[in-house]
Design a protein around this motif. Structure first.
Motif, PDB file in Angstrom:
ATOM      1  N   THR A  82       0.824  -1.206   0.000  1.00 49.42           N
ATOM      2  CA  THR A  82       0.000   0.000   0.000  1.00 49.42           C
ATOM      3  C   THR A  82       0.854   1.250   0.000  1.00 49.42           C
ATOM      4  N   LEU A  83       1.935   1.242   0.793  1.00 53.20           N
ATOM      5  CA  LEU A  83       2.838   2.394   0.826  1.00 53.20           C
ATOM      6  C   LEU A  83       3.496   2.622  -0.536  1.00 53.20           C
ATOM      7  N   LEU A  84       3.976   1.546  -1.148  1.00 53.26           N
ATOM      8  CA  LEU A  84       4.617   1.680  -2.463  1.00 53.26           C
ATOM      9  C   LEU A  84       3.619   2.157  -3.514  1.00 53.26           C
ATOM     10  N   ALA A  85       2.418   1.593  -3.495  1.00 47.58           N
ATOM     11  CA  ALA A  85       1.399   2.000  -4.467  1.00 47.58           C
ATOM     12  C   ALA A  85       1.013   3.457  -4.271  1.00 47.58           C
ATOM     13  N   ALA A  86       0.887   3.889  -3.006  1.00 46.93           N
ATOM     14  CA  ALA A  86       0.526   5.284  -2.742  1.00 46.93           C
ATOM     15  C   ALA A  86       1.606   6.236  -3.225  1.00 46.93           C
ATOM     16  N   MET A  87       2.861   5.908  -2.968  1.00 43.06           N
ATOM     17  CA  MET A  87       3.949   6.791  -3.384  1.00 43.06           C
ATOM     18  C   MET A  87       4.066   6.834  -4.907  1.00 43.06           C
ATOM     19  N   CYS A  88       3.912   5.693  -5.549  1.00 35.18           N
ATOM     20  CA  CYS A  88       3.980   5.662  -7.018  1.00 35.18           C
ATOM     21  C   CYS A  88       2.816   6.426  -7.638  1.00 35.18           C
ATOM     22  N   GLY A  89       1.604   6.175  -7.141  1.00 35.26           N
ATOM     23  CA  GLY A  89       0.445   6.878  -7.679  1.00 35.26           C
ATOM     24  C   GLY A  89       0.509   8.373  -7.449  1.00 35.26           C
ATOM     25  N   TYR A  90       0.994   8.769  -6.279  1.00 37.15           N
ATOM     26  CA  TYR A  90       1.137  10.200  -5.970  1.00 37.15           C
ATOM     27  C   TYR A  90       2.154  10.852  -6.900  1.00 37.15           C
ATOM     28  N   ALA A  91       3.277  10.172  -7.137  1.00 32.00           N
ATOM     29  CA  ALA A  91       4.293  10.729  -8.037  1.00 32.00           C
ATOM     30  C   ALA A  91       3.757  10.868  -9.457  1.00 32.00           C
ATOM     31  N   LEU A  92       3.002   9.873  -9.914  1.00 33.12           N
ATOM     32  CA  LEU A  92       2.442   9.943 -11.258  1.00 33.12           C
ATOM     33  C   LEU A  92       1.383  11.032 -11.373  1.00 33.12           C
ATOM     34  N   ALA A  93       0.734  11.360 -10.253  1.00 33.75           N
ATOM     35  CA  ALA A  93      -0.327  12.371 -10.296  1.00 33.75           C
ATOM     36  C   ALA A  93       0.200  13.789 -10.159  1.00 33.75           C
ATOM     37  N   LYS A  94       1.246  13.983  -9.351  1.00 36.95           N
ATOM     38  CA  LYS A  94       1.644  15.337  -8.968  1.00 36.95           C
ATOM     39  C   LYS A  94       2.969  15.803  -9.565  1.00 36.95           C
ATOM     40  N   GLY A  99       8.098  10.630 -19.948  1.00 38.61           N
ATOM     41  CA  GLY A  99       7.648   9.244 -19.952  1.00 38.61           C
ATOM     42  C   GLY A  99       6.609   8.921 -18.894  1.00 38.61           C
ATOM     43  N   ARG A 100       6.024   9.947 -18.274  1.00 38.03           N
ATOM     44  CA  ARG A 100       5.062   9.687 -17.201  1.00 38.03           C
ATOM     45  C   ARG A 100       3.848   8.906 -17.712  1.00 38.03           C
ATOM     46  N   GLU A 101       3.277   9.344 -18.806  1.00 36.09           N
ATOM     47  CA  GLU A 101       2.084   8.674 -19.323  1.00 36.09           C
ATOM     48  C   GLU A 101       2.422   7.276 -19.836  1.00 36.09           C
ATOM     49  N   THR A 102       3.601   7.114 -20.412  1.00 36.82           N
ATOM     50  CA  THR A 102       4.007   5.775 -20.852  1.00 36.82           C
ATOM     51  C   THR A 102       4.136   4.837 -19.667  1.00 36.82           C
ATOM     52  N   LEU A 103       4.748   5.335 -18.610  1.00 41.03           N
ATOM     53  CA  LEU A 103       4.881   4.521 -17.398  1.00 41.03           C
ATOM     54  C   LEU A 103       3.512   4.165 -16.820  1.00 41.03           C
ATOM     55  N   PHE A 104       2.601   5.129 -16.830  1.00 38.51           N
ATOM     56  CA  PHE A 104       1.259   4.852 -16.317  1.00 38.51           C
ATOM     57  C   PHE A 104       0.535   3.825 -17.181  1.00 38.51           C
ATOM     58  N   ASN A 105       0.735   3.891 -18.481  1.00 36.96           N
ATOM     59  CA  ASN A 105       0.124   2.893 -19.365  1.00 36.96           C
ATOM     60  C   ASN A 105       0.685   1.498 -19.107  1.00 36.96           C
ATOM     61  N   VAL A 106       1.972   1.427 -18.784  1.00 36.98           N
ATOM     62  CA  VAL A 106       2.563   0.134 -18.421  1.00 36.98           C
ATOM     63  C   VAL A 106       1.919  -0.408 -17.151  1.00 36.98           C
ATOM     64  N   VAL A 107       1.675   0.490 -16.183  1.00 40.01           N
ATOM     65  CA  VAL A 107       0.999   0.077 -14.954  1.00 40.01           C
ATOM     66  C   VAL A 107      -0.395  -0.439 -15.261  1.00 40.01           C
ATOM     67  N   LEU A 108      -1.129   0.259 -16.129  1.00 43.40           N
ATOM     68  CA  LEU A 108      -2.457  -0.211 -16.520  1.00 43.40           C
ATOM     69  C   LEU A 108      -2.382  -1.576 -17.198  1.00 43.40           C
ATOM     70  N   LEU A 151      -5.297   3.298  -8.618  1.00 42.33           N
ATOM     71  CA  LEU A 151      -6.268   3.923  -7.722  1.00 42.33           C
ATOM     72  C   LEU A 151      -5.656   5.104  -6.974  1.00 42.33           C
ATOM     73  N   ALA A 152      -4.400   4.971  -6.548  1.00 43.49           N
ATOM     74  CA  ALA A 152      -3.738   6.056  -5.833  1.00 43.49           C
ATOM     75  C   ALA A 152      -3.560   7.278  -6.728  1.00 43.49           C
ATOM     76  N   ARG A 153      -3.227   7.052  -7.989  1.00 43.09           N
ATOM     77  CA  ARG A 153      -3.062   8.206  -8.882  1.00 43.09           C
ATOM     78  C   ARG A 153      -4.388   8.924  -9.083  1.00 43.09           C
ATOM     79  N   ILE A 154      -5.448   8.167  -9.333  1.00 46.01           N
ATOM     80  CA  ILE A 154      -6.749   8.785  -9.557  1.00 46.01           C
ATOM     81  C   ILE A 154      -7.182   9.588  -8.331  1.00 46.01           C
ATOM     82  N   TYR A 155      -6.997   9.007  -7.142  1.00 45.16           N
ATOM     83  CA  TYR A 155      -7.455   9.675  -5.933  1.00 45.16           C
ATOM     84  C   TYR A 155      -6.568  10.874  -5.598  1.00 45.16           C
ATOM     85  N   ALA A 156      -5.267  10.741  -5.815  1.00 42.95           N
ATOM     86  CA  ALA A 156      -4.367  11.866  -5.540  1.00 42.95           C
ATOM     87  C   ALA A 156      -4.678  13.044  -6.449  1.00 42.95           C
TER      88      ALA A 156
END
Length: 274
Positions: A82-94, A99-108, A151-156
């Motif tokens: 949960t901590l890792l997911a929150a930090m990753c999602g927060y970084a992708l959001a803020k 390559g941010r969107e490419t990385l997010f697409n890889v996560v998807l 989920l963390a990125r969307i919520y952040a």
């Protein structure tokens, strides 16, 4: 009709989910000879506590060891994941970086890959480093949670205002401190949701321990009960122990949900920005 139809659908869904749990509770309270000779949805002699004692004492309490293994696998993996997911999602959001969107697409893409497709490659990787049949062979892969990152990125994006972050930076707060002191609190409902999803997924994980583990002492409770269930024809008394064990194995999930559901609150950041 607008009210009655949804109520009927919700009632049917409630019965669909609760009847198996009721059957499990009733079955766990019966002796082995009453299990097949009495009404499956109603009590006979209430021997639940006797059955639990028999379960705990069978083979020097191996079931308790399996429960402890599951708690170790699940609790640690859910917290760290949960901590890792929150930090990753927060970084992708803020943060904006190349390559941010490419990385997010890889996560998807990782969300769409079924766990069964990854089990064999993981086994081959851990075999190369001679880590199969160890605690880490189950624990380390369980830390990865692509859906939690999503989920963390969307919520952040929705709950952490940029103005609040700018104010924190102007006050001299570093990025790490801002995340743990401000952003993580605003994201707390999402973190609880990620934790529960991750907790349930790791607790119910069966295929990965089945492939990775051969030592019975390292089994989680799901794999341990499965190993007993495969021996029911040779050892009939295991049927009752499997039912009682299945009832006890869902108890941590129920407790976690009841304890954490009060943290599902929205609007924690309302009023933070004028």
């Amino acid at each position: 009709m607008r009210r009655s139809v949804p109520m009927v659908i919700m009632g049917a869904a409630t019965l669909y989910f609760l009847v198996p749990i009721w059957w499990l509770f009733v079955g766990a309270s019966k002796s082995s000879d009453q299990f097949t000779s009495t009404n499956p949805l109603w009590f006979a002699d209430f021997d639940l506590f006797t059955n639990i004692g028999d379960l705990f004492s069978y083979r020097d309490g191996v079931f308790l060891r399996w429960m402890a293994n599951s708690i170790a696998y699940t609790g640690g993996a859910a917290l760290i994941g949960t901590l890792l997911a929150a930090m990753c999602g927060y970084a992708l959001a803020k943060y904006r970086f190349f390559g941010r969107e490419t990385l997010f697409n890889v996560v998807l893409g990782g969300v769409l890959v079924p766990a069964t497709a990854l089990a064999l490659p993981l086994f081959l990787i851990f075999s190369k480093v001679e880590m199969t049949n160890t605690f880490w062979a189950v624990f380390l892969p369980s830390l990865v949670n692509p859906f939690g990152v999503y989920l963390a990125r969307i919520y952040a994006t929705a709950s952490v205002p940029e103005e609040l972050l700018e104010a924190a930076r102007l006050d001299g707060s570093g990025e790490v401190r801002t995340f743990f002191r401000i952003s993580s609190r605003l994201m707390f409902p999402a973190l609880v949701t990620i934790f529960l999803f991750h907790f349930v997924a790791v607790w119910n994980n069966f295929l990965l321990p089945l492939i990775m583990l051969s030592d019975e002492r390292l089994f989680p409770v799901t794999l341990g009960l499965y190993s007993w269930n495969t021996q029911v024809n040779q050892i009939p008394e295991l049927r009752g122990l499997v039912i009682v064990g299945a009832l006890l194995s869902i108890t941590p999930l129920v407790v976690a949900f009841l304890f954490l559901q009060r943290f599902w609150r929205s609007g924690l950041g309302s009023g933070a920005v004028k």
